[in-house]
Design a protein around this motif. Structure first.
Motif, short mmCIF file in Angstrom:
data_model
loop_
_atom_site.label_atom_id
_atom_site.label_comp_id
_atom_site.label_asym_id
_atom_site.label_seq_id
_atom_site.Cartn_x
_atom_site.Cartn_y
_atom_site.Cartn_z
N UNK A 250 -36.48 -23.88 -26.09
CA UNK A 250 -36.24 -23.20 -24.83
C UNK A 250 -37.28 -22.13 -24.52
N UNK A 251 -38.10 -21.81 -25.50
CA UNK A 251 -39.10 -20.74 -25.31
C UNK A 251 -40.42 -21.27 -24.77
N UNK A 252 -40.60 -22.59 -24.72
CA UNK A 252 -41.93 -23.15 -24.47
C UNK A 252 -42.50 -22.76 -23.12
N UNK A 253 -41.68 -22.74 -22.06
CA UNK A 253 -42.20 -22.54 -20.70
C UNK A 253 -41.78 -21.21 -20.09
N UNK A 254 -41.38 -20.25 -20.93
CA UNK A 254 -40.89 -18.99 -20.40
C UNK A 254 -41.94 -18.26 -19.58
N UNK A 255 -43.17 -18.23 -20.06
CA UNK A 255 -44.22 -17.51 -19.35
C UNK A 255 -44.53 -18.17 -18.02
N UNK A 256 -44.59 -19.50 -18.00
CA UNK A 256 -44.84 -20.22 -16.76
C UNK A 256 -43.74 -19.93 -15.73
N UNK A 257 -42.50 -19.98 -16.16
CA UNK A 257 -41.40 -19.75 -15.23
C UNK A 257 -41.40 -18.32 -14.70
N UNK A 258 -41.73 -17.38 -15.55
CA UNK A 258 -41.79 -15.98 -15.09
C UNK A 258 -42.86 -15.79 -14.04
N UNK A 259 -44.02 -16.41 -14.27
CA UNK A 259 -45.12 -16.24 -13.32
C UNK A 259 -44.85 -16.95 -11.99
N UNK A 260 -44.19 -18.13 -12.05
CA UNK A 260 -43.98 -18.91 -10.83
C UNK A 260 -42.75 -18.45 -10.04
N UNK A 261 -41.72 -17.97 -10.73
CA UNK A 261 -40.49 -17.57 -10.05
C UNK A 261 -40.30 -16.05 -10.04
N UNK A 262 -41.37 -15.32 -10.22
CA UNK A 262 -41.26 -13.86 -10.27
C UNK A 262 -40.67 -13.31 -8.98
N UNK A 263 -39.71 -12.40 -9.13
CA UNK A 263 -39.08 -11.78 -7.97
C UNK A 263 -38.02 -12.62 -7.31
N UNK A 264 -37.63 -13.73 -7.91
CA UNK A 264 -36.62 -14.60 -7.31
C UNK A 264 -35.32 -14.54 -8.11
N UNK A 265 -34.28 -15.15 -7.53
CA UNK A 265 -32.98 -15.18 -8.21
C UNK A 265 -32.98 -16.13 -9.40
N UNK A 266 -33.98 -16.99 -9.49
CA UNK A 266 -34.02 -17.93 -10.60
C UNK A 266 -34.13 -17.19 -11.93
N UNK A 267 -35.03 -16.21 -12.00
CA UNK A 267 -35.20 -15.45 -13.25
C UNK A 267 -33.94 -14.64 -13.56
N UNK A 268 -33.32 -14.08 -12.51
CA UNK A 268 -32.08 -13.33 -12.74
C UNK A 268 -30.99 -14.24 -13.31
N UNK A 269 -30.92 -15.46 -12.78
CA UNK A 269 -29.91 -16.39 -13.27
C UNK A 269 -30.20 -16.83 -14.70
N UNK A 270 -31.49 -17.05 -15.03
CA UNK A 270 -31.85 -17.40 -16.40
C UNK A 270 -31.51 -16.26 -17.35
N UNK A 271 -31.81 -15.04 -16.93
CA UNK A 271 -31.53 -13.88 -17.78
C UNK A 271 -30.03 -13.74 -18.01
N UNK A 272 -29.25 -13.86 -16.95
CA UNK A 272 -27.80 -13.72 -17.08
C UNK A 272 -27.20 -14.86 -17.89
#
Length: 720
Positions: A250-272
């Motif tokens: 699950x850690x493989x694409x964390x950096x890519x997702x953070x850079x592409x979805x920065x400031x969106x609800x997607x990262x908030x949902x992943x974090x929660x």
């Protein structure tokens, strides 16, 4: 995080249980001895138990019996020799360093033997504060009572170990789940906008903690599996291990997702969502410790479907920019659902434990558990200057000799000058980094313990309250001796000073003496840590070769034409985790060493980061292959994987990093596994293969640089 839940995990864990068992055993023997023969019987009887309790750590009964019996008779010999020398300074001066050298050699049998080593040092040193024996009869009877105390405690510990065997396995599993929860919480926090992208150093520490907890659980759960509940604990251990692999994936694409979805609800949902999984793991750990049903339901899988809808709406608005991130998110959500499934399996295994459970089929367990052999034939191999154990033993002996001279010269009229030597014994370790950390913990813990004791004395507590405090101090000192020595040092100071009050009257002046003795002993230990040192960079070549071999074998197991049997795969995975944890430990300890003794820090940090990413991509490959197997033939999957497998295995070949780097310098990368189709989303499997090639290439390039930097004196470019 609920502080009461955290306190419950500490109090109900096996470390505190060990401390409580030790405290009860010592207290009962002391009270029994006092009732039968007064303090003359109580002191040696309780001292024998106290000395042996330091070597009492969770282990199978046969291993524990060997350790405790060896500690009993060896410490009895130390007590007899030192007590016979009391009143003869020159004999003491020669004997104490000699016994210190022998205790240092005991550590050649591994981390567990360090506890036995301390038992020998402890009784050797505190006996210096005893008055000389009045006659031969008193001498012989007291030595006999001391050994009897050790033997009684040994029998008591073995009986409790048998009775609490299943409980100890539960506690080990709970410790593993807590470590997995901490790692999952880091993954959750990584999606936070304030988290740095280079936070893999923290991940490496947490993964190392998981690996330590895994090995401890293997050693306790996989041995002596005869009862019905043993099948449940074994199955839960295997499920937890699979969950850790899924966490890596699950850690493989964390950096890519953070850079592409920065400031969106997607990262908030992943974090929660991942935070809820971490909470569920902690709840399960607490349920194991309390032996009660899991209080909270498993995380709702619908949270991932809602996240997918959020991502789809964003992708529709910017399909070109987010297509790769959406593909990576699909792969991640599949892995997170797999983690939820494994978590549910863990909860079900615990909830449905019954007498009809059967042990899972396992390979040869000897390859998965630690080798605990106390073979005296190993000693001659370490009687050479090149052995780190021999250097540690010599260093310890010289430090004790110097401490003996200094303490006797400066504190002629003090009765506790041996505290200087005891401080040296608890601080000096085979590794400089561990020694430095012990030094800081000892100084701060002693200061806090002395302040706490001064406060307690001002309250004029009664005898019952003081005895209860001493009991609690002993339990805390034993409980945290391997996990947080600062607490141990604090509790040990409280115990020592209150014991002095019980035996000698008003100990107020001893508070100052303990602070002075501790500071002096710490200074001597720090100075002698530079005598015949073994610096961490000297161990890097061996660890680097082991890591490359383990990565090669793990990659071969994951990328094989046909998946290997489960036992062979689990063994390759274990060796990969162990090798990575070992080199991470070397790097962490090197950071504690003097700057002039550090080598290749930048290169090692990069190697560790790329090695963890390689392990994560390999873990993810298992998921990708399983997905493709539902719609592609084995031949098609093999055609996709084969070029990358052959190329990666050459990059991670078994020869030395320098030779491998030279041999592969002209070896071109294979053609891109992923066809360049404009406008189409990347295939997750082909993308994962490309990332595997990238990480293998990085590791193959960094390895030779590490070896070069190891032979270069520290300079600006060689520090972190």
């Amino acid at each position: 995080m609920n502080p009461m839940a955290s306190l419950s995990r500490v109090v109900l864990g096996h470390y505190f249980t060990s401390g409580l068992v030790s405290a009860v055993g010592v207290l009962v023997l002391g009270v029994l001895g006092n009732a039968l023969g007064g303090m003359a019987l109580a002191v040696p009887l309780a001292s024998g138990a106290l000395t042996i309790c330091f070597a009492d750590n969770p282990a199978p009964i046969k291993v524990k019996a060997v350790e405790l019996l060896f500690a009993t008779f060896a410490s009895g010999l130390c007590f007899a020799l030192v007590w016979a020398s009391v009143g003869h300074p020159w004999v003491e001066f020669l004997l104490v360093p000699a016994l210190g050298f022998g205790a240092g050699l005991v550590s050649l049998w591994g981390k567990r033997a360090l506890a036995i080593s301390f038992s020998l040092l402890f009784i050797t040193i505190i006996t210096l504060g005893s008055p000389a024996a009045p006659n031969l009869r008193a001498y012989a009877s007291t030595v006999g009572v001391f050994v009897l105390g050790g033997l009684i405690f040994t029998g008591y510990a073995l009986v409790l170990s048998h009775l609490l065997r299943s409980r100890t396995k539960q506690q080990a599993l709970a410790e593993l789940l807590v470590a997995l929860a901490a790692y999952m919480r880091w993954q959750s926090q990584f999606y936070g906008q304030r988290q740095a992208d280079d936070a893999y150093g923290r991940a490496a520490i947490l993964q190392g903690a998981v690996n330590d907890a895994l090995q401890s659980a293997r050693d306790l759960v996989l041995r002596e599996s005869r009862l019905a509940h043993d099948a449940v604990w074994t199955r839960m251990l295997l499920e937890a291990l699979d969950l850790f692999e899924a966490q890596l994936a699950a850690q493989t694409d964390s950096t890519l997702l953070r850079s592409q979805f920065e400031g969106t609800e997607v990262l908030d949902a992943l974090q929660d969502g991942t935070a809820r999984t971490a909470d569920a793991l902690q709840d399960l750990a607490l349920a194991l410790l309390r032996r009660r049903p899991v209080g909270a339901p498993p995380p709702d899988p619908a949270r991932w479907a809602a996240l997918e809808r959020q991502a789809d709406s964003l992708v529709r608005a910017a399909p070109a920019e987010l297509s790769q991130a959406r593909s990576a998110l699909t792969s991640l959500l599949h892995t997170l659902r797999e983690i939820d499934k494994l978590l549910a399996n863990l909860q079900n295994s615990f909830a449905t434990r019954d007498a009809d459970a059967k042990l899972p089929e396992l390979p040869d367990l000897a390859q998965f558990v630690s080798t605990w052999r106390y073979d005296p034939h190993q000693v001659p191999a370490h009687l050479r200057l090149g052995s780190p154990i021999f250097r540690h033993a010599v260093r310890l002996a010289l430090a004790l000799a110097c401490g003996f001279v200094v303490s006797r010269a400066l504190f002629t009229h003090q009765t506790h000058d041996y505290w200087v030597l005891l401080t040296i014994a608890v601080i000096l370790r085979p590794n400089y980094g561990v020694t430095r950390q012990r030094l800081k913990d000892r100084l701060l813990g002693t200061l806090l313990g002395c302040l706490l004791t001064a406060g307690l004395l001002s309250l004029h507590l009664g005898l019952a309250a003081e005895l209860a405090t001493m009991f609690l101090a002993l339990a805390v000192a034993r409980a945290f001796v391997t996990t947080n020595y600062r607490f141990t040092a604090m509790a040990a100071s409280v115990l020592a000073l209150l014991l002095a009050r019980l035996l000698e009257g008003d100990p107020r002046f001893l508070v100052d003496q303990r602070l002075i003795d501790t500071a002096l002993g710490a200074a001597l230990a720090w100075g002698f840590s530079y005598v015949l040192p073994r610096w961490e960079y000297q161990d890097v070549p061996r660890q680097l070769s082991a890591l490359m071999r383990a990565q090669h074998d793990y990659a071969r197991a994951v990328l094989a034409t046909e998946l290997q049997d489960e036992g062979a795969f689990r063994l390759a995975r274990k060796r990969q985790f162990d090798a990575l944890a070992a080199i991470t430990g070397v790097y962490s300890r090197m950071l504690e060493e003097p700057p002039s003794r550090r080598r290749a820090l930048n290169e090692l940090a990069q190697l560790i980061t790329h090695s963890y990413l390689l392990a994560a991509h390999l873990a993810s490959m298992r998921v990708q292959r399983a997905l493709r197997a539902k719609r592609l033939s084995p031949q098609s999957i093999e055609a996709m994987i084969a070029p990358t497998r052959d190329w990666v295995l050459r990059r991670l070949g078994r020869q030395s990093p320098t030779t491998r780097g030279a041999a592969l310098a002209v070896d071109p990368a294979p053609p891109p596994a992923e066809p360049d189709t404009a406008g189409s989303p990347p295939d997750p499997l082909l993308r994962r293969l490309a990332l595997l090639r990238h990480e293998a290439a990085q590791i193959a390039a960094i390895g030779p640089r590490v070896e070069r930097e190891l032979h270069t004196p520290a300079r600006a470019g060689a520090t972190a």
